[in-house]
Enzyme design. Structure first.
Site, PDB file in Angstrom:
ATOM      1  N   HIS A 183       0.831  -1.202   0.000  1.00  0.00           N
ATOM      2  CA  HIS A 183       0.000   0.000   0.000  1.00  0.00           C
ATOM      3  C   HIS A 183       0.865   1.252   0.000  1.00  0.00           C
ATOM      4  O   HIS A 183       0.578   2.220  -0.721  1.00  0.00           O
ATOM      5  CB  HIS A 183      -0.936  -0.024   1.209  1.00  0.00           C
ATOM      6  CG  HIS A 183      -1.853  -1.199   1.226  1.00  0.00           C
ATOM      7  ND1 HIS A 183      -3.216  -1.092   1.034  1.00  0.00           N
ATOM      8  CD2 HIS A 183      -1.612  -2.527   1.409  1.00  0.00           C
ATOM      9  CE1 HIS A 183      -3.782  -2.287   1.103  1.00  0.00           C
ATOM     10  NE2 HIS A 183      -2.822  -3.176   1.326  1.00  0.00           N
ATOM     11  N   GLN A 196      13.115  -5.421  -7.212  1.00  0.00           N
ATOM     12  CA  GLN A 196      12.191  -6.272  -7.964  1.00  0.00           C
ATOM     13  C   GLN A 196      11.896  -5.754  -9.363  1.00  0.00           C
ATOM     14  O   GLN A 196      11.860  -6.525 -10.325  1.00  0.00           O
ATOM     15  CB  GLN A 196      10.887  -6.453  -7.180  1.00  0.00           C
ATOM     16  CG  GLN A 196       9.880  -7.377  -7.870  1.00  0.00           C
ATOM     17  CD  GLN A 196       8.857  -7.906  -6.917  1.00  0.00           C
ATOM     18  OE1 GLN A 196       9.188  -8.662  -6.006  1.00  0.00           O
ATOM     19  NE2 GLN A 196       7.605  -7.516  -7.091  1.00  0.00           N
ATOM     20  N   GLU A 210       3.451  -5.684 -11.574  1.00  0.00           N
ATOM     21  CA  GLU A 210       4.836  -5.467 -11.989  1.00  0.00           C
ATOM     22  C   GLU A 210       5.319  -6.587 -12.911  1.00  0.00           C
ATOM     23  O   GLU A 210       6.014  -6.338 -13.904  1.00  0.00           O
ATOM     24  CB  GLU A 210       5.727  -5.365 -10.755  1.00  0.00           C
ATOM     25  CG  GLU A 210       5.512  -4.095  -9.951  1.00  0.00           C
ATOM     26  CD  GLU A 210       6.179  -4.105  -8.591  1.00  0.00           C
ATOM     27  OE1 GLU A 210       5.958  -3.145  -7.827  1.00  0.00           O
ATOM     28  OE2 GLU A 210       6.908  -5.065  -8.287  1.00  0.00           O
ATOM     29  N   ASP A 238      -5.771   5.499   0.688  1.00  0.00           N
ATOM     30  CA  ASP A 238      -5.928   4.062   0.544  1.00  0.00           C
ATOM     31  C   ASP A 238      -7.363   3.679   0.902  1.00  0.00           C
ATOM     32  O   ASP A 238      -7.954   4.235   1.823  1.00  0.00           O
ATOM     33  CB  ASP A 238      -4.949   3.373   1.500  1.00  0.00           C
ATOM     34  CG  ASP A 238      -4.763   1.911   1.199  1.00  0.00           C
ATOM     35  OD1 ASP A 238      -5.748   1.156   1.312  1.00  0.00           O
ATOM     36  OD2 ASP A 238      -3.636   1.523   0.859  1.00  0.00           O
ATOM     37  N   TRP A 288      -0.879  -7.899  -5.263  1.00  0.00           N
ATOM     38  CA  TRP A 288      -1.286  -7.196  -6.479  1.00  0.00           C
ATOM     39  C   TRP A 288      -0.157  -6.357  -7.075  1.00  0.00           C
ATOM     40  O   TRP A 288       0.007  -6.317  -8.294  1.00  0.00           O
ATOM     41  CB  TRP A 288      -2.522  -6.333  -6.227  1.00  0.00           C
ATOM     42  CG  TRP A 288      -3.080  -5.782  -7.521  1.00  0.00           C
ATOM     43  CD1 TRP A 288      -3.235  -4.471  -7.869  1.00  0.00           C
ATOM     44  CD2 TRP A 288      -3.543  -6.552  -8.639  1.00  0.00           C
ATOM     45  NE1 TRP A 288      -3.763  -4.379  -9.134  1.00  0.00           N
ATOM     46  CE2 TRP A 288      -3.961  -5.630  -9.632  1.00  0.00           C
ATOM     47  CE3 TRP A 288      -3.641  -7.911  -8.908  1.00  0.00           C
ATOM     48  CZ2 TRP A 288      -4.474  -6.038 -10.868  1.00  0.00           C
ATOM     49  CZ3 TRP A 288      -4.153  -8.320 -10.141  1.00  0.00           C
ATOM     50  CH2 TRP A 288      -4.551  -7.386 -11.095  1.00  0.00           C
ATOM     51  N   ASN A 289       0.646  -5.689  -6.244  1.00  0.00           N
ATOM     52  CA  ASN A 289       1.776  -4.944  -6.785  1.00  0.00           C
ATOM     53  C   ASN A 289       2.692  -5.856  -7.589  1.00  0.00           C
ATOM     54  O   ASN A 289       3.088  -5.545  -8.716  1.00  0.00           O
ATOM     55  CB  ASN A 289       2.584  -4.283  -5.665  1.00  0.00           C
ATOM     56  CG  ASN A 289       2.021  -2.939  -5.252  1.00  0.00           C
ATOM     57  OD1 ASN A 289       1.022  -2.479  -5.778  1.00  0.00           O
ATOM     58  ND2 ASN A 289       2.655  -2.311  -4.289  1.00  0.00           N
ATOM     59  N   SER A 290       3.071  -7.000  -7.002  1.00  0.00           N
ATOM     60  CA  SER A 290       3.964  -7.931  -7.682  1.00  0.00           C
ATOM     61  C   SER A 290       3.328  -8.465  -8.962  1.00  0.00           C
ATOM     62  O   SER A 290       4.008  -8.641  -9.980  1.00  0.00           O
ATOM     63  CB  SER A 290       4.324  -9.094  -6.752  1.00  0.00           C
ATOM     64  OG  SER A 290       5.171  -8.658  -5.709  1.00  0.00           O
ATOM     65  N   ASP A 345      -6.168 -11.230  -0.726  1.00  0.00           N
ATOM     66  CA  ASP A 345      -6.627 -11.244  -2.113  1.00  0.00           C
ATOM     67  C   ASP A 345      -5.736 -12.089  -3.018  1.00  0.00           C
ATOM     68  O   ASP A 345      -6.037 -12.254  -4.197  1.00  0.00           O
ATOM     69  CB  ASP A 345      -6.695  -9.815  -2.651  1.00  0.00           C
ATOM     70  CG  ASP A 345      -5.327  -9.133  -2.612  1.00  0.00           C
ATOM     71  OD1 ASP A 345      -4.573  -9.359  -1.647  1.00  0.00           O
ATOM     72  OD2 ASP A 345      -5.016  -8.358  -3.537  1.00  0.00           O
ATOM     73  N   GLN A 346      -4.657 -12.633  -2.489  1.00  0.00           N
ATOM     74  CA  GLN A 346      -3.684 -13.320  -3.334  1.00  0.00           C
ATOM     75  C   GLN A 346      -4.253 -14.559  -4.034  1.00  0.00           C
ATOM     76  O   GLN A 346      -3.959 -14.785  -5.217  1.00  0.00           O
ATOM     77  CB  GLN A 346      -2.447 -13.663  -2.507  1.00  0.00           C
ATOM     78  CG  GLN A 346      -1.723 -12.428  -1.982  1.00  0.00           C
ATOM     79  CD  GLN A 346      -0.734 -12.729  -0.868  1.00  0.00           C
ATOM     80  OE1 GLN A 346      -0.371 -13.890  -0.645  1.00  0.00           O
ATOM     81  NE2 GLN A 346      -0.303 -11.695  -0.154  1.00  0.00           N
ATOM     82  N   ALA A 350      15.100  -6.647  -2.307  1.00  0.00           N
ATOM     83  CA  ALA A 350      15.567  -6.876  -3.678  1.00  0.00           C
ATOM     84  C   ALA A 350      15.008  -5.814  -4.624  1.00  0.00           C
ATOM     85  O   ALA A 350      13.893  -5.324  -4.429  1.00  0.00           O
ATOM     86  CB  ALA A 350      15.145  -8.256  -4.146  1.00  0.00           C
TER      87      ALA A 350
END
Length: 467
Positions: free
Chosen positions: A17, A343, A366, A123, A361-363, A382-383, A341
């Site tokens: 977030h 990413q 991306e 948010d 969600w970010n990953s 949510d994954q 890292a």
């Protein structure tokens, strides 16, 4: 000339977030808007320290403000817990929700003292910020959905049907969080009130990824006069040259990128479980065995979930003994990263072939934006639904284990993991998934350039703010 509008961004204190709202803040600041980013001191520091894809000069365009909150416990994550949800972060979240409203109100009063308008970007988890924005005589608020838009559809039967029609199994978010968090979300966070209190909704998604769900959601909010701006991906979309230039400007380049430079194109598996998940010791050993057995080049980010305050002394690394042995075994064909890292740079690199991910969600955004398929290993929240979206609707991923097993915190055996890795990296099915991810990446990137749908929505949002 002074801008006619000031922007105040208020993230929820969790890495994904913090990251999403900081990327948005940097995008707006790059377009000349005055942007204020408000978070507890250690969280603002965390966001600045970890953001990738931007040089130091970009960060200097954003004004960071500390929101003082009461002291809170910052326990280590419990890798052996019966649920994967990061319950150890609850003291931080409780302190934030209780303590941040008053200093945020004072900040908004100061920013809104001049004649210009104030736009508060909060948010979706922060109902108190929505309420503070609504009280401003010269301002308005917009809620940012830091999750997929799909994860908001479960609240309506028609939304669930739409997911199923697109091949996505209905995966209710509440099935993968704790009762404690449900009670907090309902009674103190009150996130369900943010959209009704807002002037509209911003999303970190685009039509290439969630087109049908965007149309459905827009129909739901339109009768209430809410505007919907789909402006994802919020993160920069890098190429190898851009990655190098960012590292050059900041004066730093992670050593894993130098290792990637020496590997063949599309040959490396990137492994990371994000900032809120910890693997059991037994699971670490099984994953290590799978990586050894598959004989695929890899970068593995092996670190436990964040504490509430990531700058506290973490003591001895529980993986230290394992790391000393495994690093020696993997020498030459794998790199283990124990810190934060880079990413974006890893995903942008031509040597990276795929991402074994928790599907935060970010990953997810991306990875898809850089054309890299996902080996989906969701953990909580949510994954699981994100993994369904990627693997079944977009066909840009492969599940490490069936979705019906996700509610169980069990150790996945190395043979199962190795089979999934080999399917992605060396099979015909995997090559098809990689090709699909590359095509999807091109579509996502097209949405973000001038003339693309996401670029247009962002420009429309800026025009609306500065009207």
């Amino acid at each position: 000339m002074e801008s006619s509008v000031a922007v105040v961004a208020v993230p929820f204190p969790a890495q994904g977030h913090l990251n999403a709202l900081l990327h948005l803040s940097l995008q707006l600041a790059a377009r000349g808007l005055p942007v204020h980013y408000a978070a507890p001191a250690e969280l603002a520091r965390q966001a600045r320290a970890r953001v990738h894809g931007w040089g130091d000069s970009a960060l200097r365009r954003v004004r960071f403000h500390e929101l003082p909150i009461a002291a809170y416990a910052s326990p280590p994550p419990d890798a052996g817990a019966s649920a994967a949800f990061p319950s150890h972060l609850m003291p931080l979240w409780e302190a934030f929700t209780a303590g941040a409203p008053a200093p945020l109100a004072a900040l908004l009063a100061a920013v809104s003292a001049s004649p210009r308008r104030v736009v508060v970007l909060y948010d979706m988890a922060n109902a108190f910020a929505a309420e503070a924005a609504a009280r401003l005589p010269n301002g308005e608020g917009f809620a940012l959905a830091c999750t997929s838009l799909s994860s908001l559809l479960w609240q309506a039967d028609a939304g669930c049907r739409l997911l199923r029609e697109r091949g996505v199994d209905y995966v209710p978010v509440f099935a993968y969080i704790t009762e404690e968090f449900m009670e907090y979300a309902s009674n103190r966070m009150r996130s369900a009130q943010t959209i009704p209190s807002s002037s509209g909704v911003l999303t970190n998604t685009c039509r290439a990824v969630e087109g049908p769900f965007i149309d459905w959601f827009a129909e739901q909010v339109a009768p209430a006069g809410k505007k919907l701006f789909n402006i994802g991906p919020l993160n920069p979309l890098l190429d190898v040259d851009a990655s190098s230039s960012v590292a050059h400007e900041s004066g730093k380049r992670h050593e894993c990128l130098d290792w990637l430079d020496r590997q063949p194109p599309a040959s490396v598996l990137y492994v990371s479980f994000g900032s809120t998940s910890s693997l059991r010791g037994e699971q670490v050993a099984e994953l290590a065995a799978a990586l050894r057995g598959s004989r695929q080049w890899f970068i593995w980010v092996l670190r436990d979930a964040d504490r509430g305050n990531v700058f506290t002394d973490h003591g001895e690394d529980r993986h230290a003994k394992f790391l000393s042995e495994f690093t020696e075994q993997a020498q030459g064909w794998g790199v283990v990263v124990t810190g934060w890292a880079p990413q974006l740079e890893i995903l942008a690199h031509g040597a990276t072939a795929a991402f074994l991910s928790h599907c935060g969600w970010n990953s997810t955004v991306e990875s898809l934006g850089h054309g890299k398929p996902i080996l989906a290993w969701p953990m909580h929240s949510d994954q699981p639904l994100n993994s369904e979206l990627v693997c079944k609707h977009l066909k840009a991923g492969i599940l490490v284990r069936p979705i019906e097993m996700q509610r169980e915190v069990i150790v996945i055996p190395s043979a199962t993991i190795q089979e999934a890795i080999e399917k992605m990296m060396v099979s015909d099915e995997g090559r098809q998934v990689q090709q699909r991810a590359m095509e999807l990446g091109e579509a996502v990137r097209s949405s973000a350039v001038v003339g693309g749908a996401s670029h247009k929505d962002l420009e429309d949002f800026i025009t609306h703010m500065t009207r």
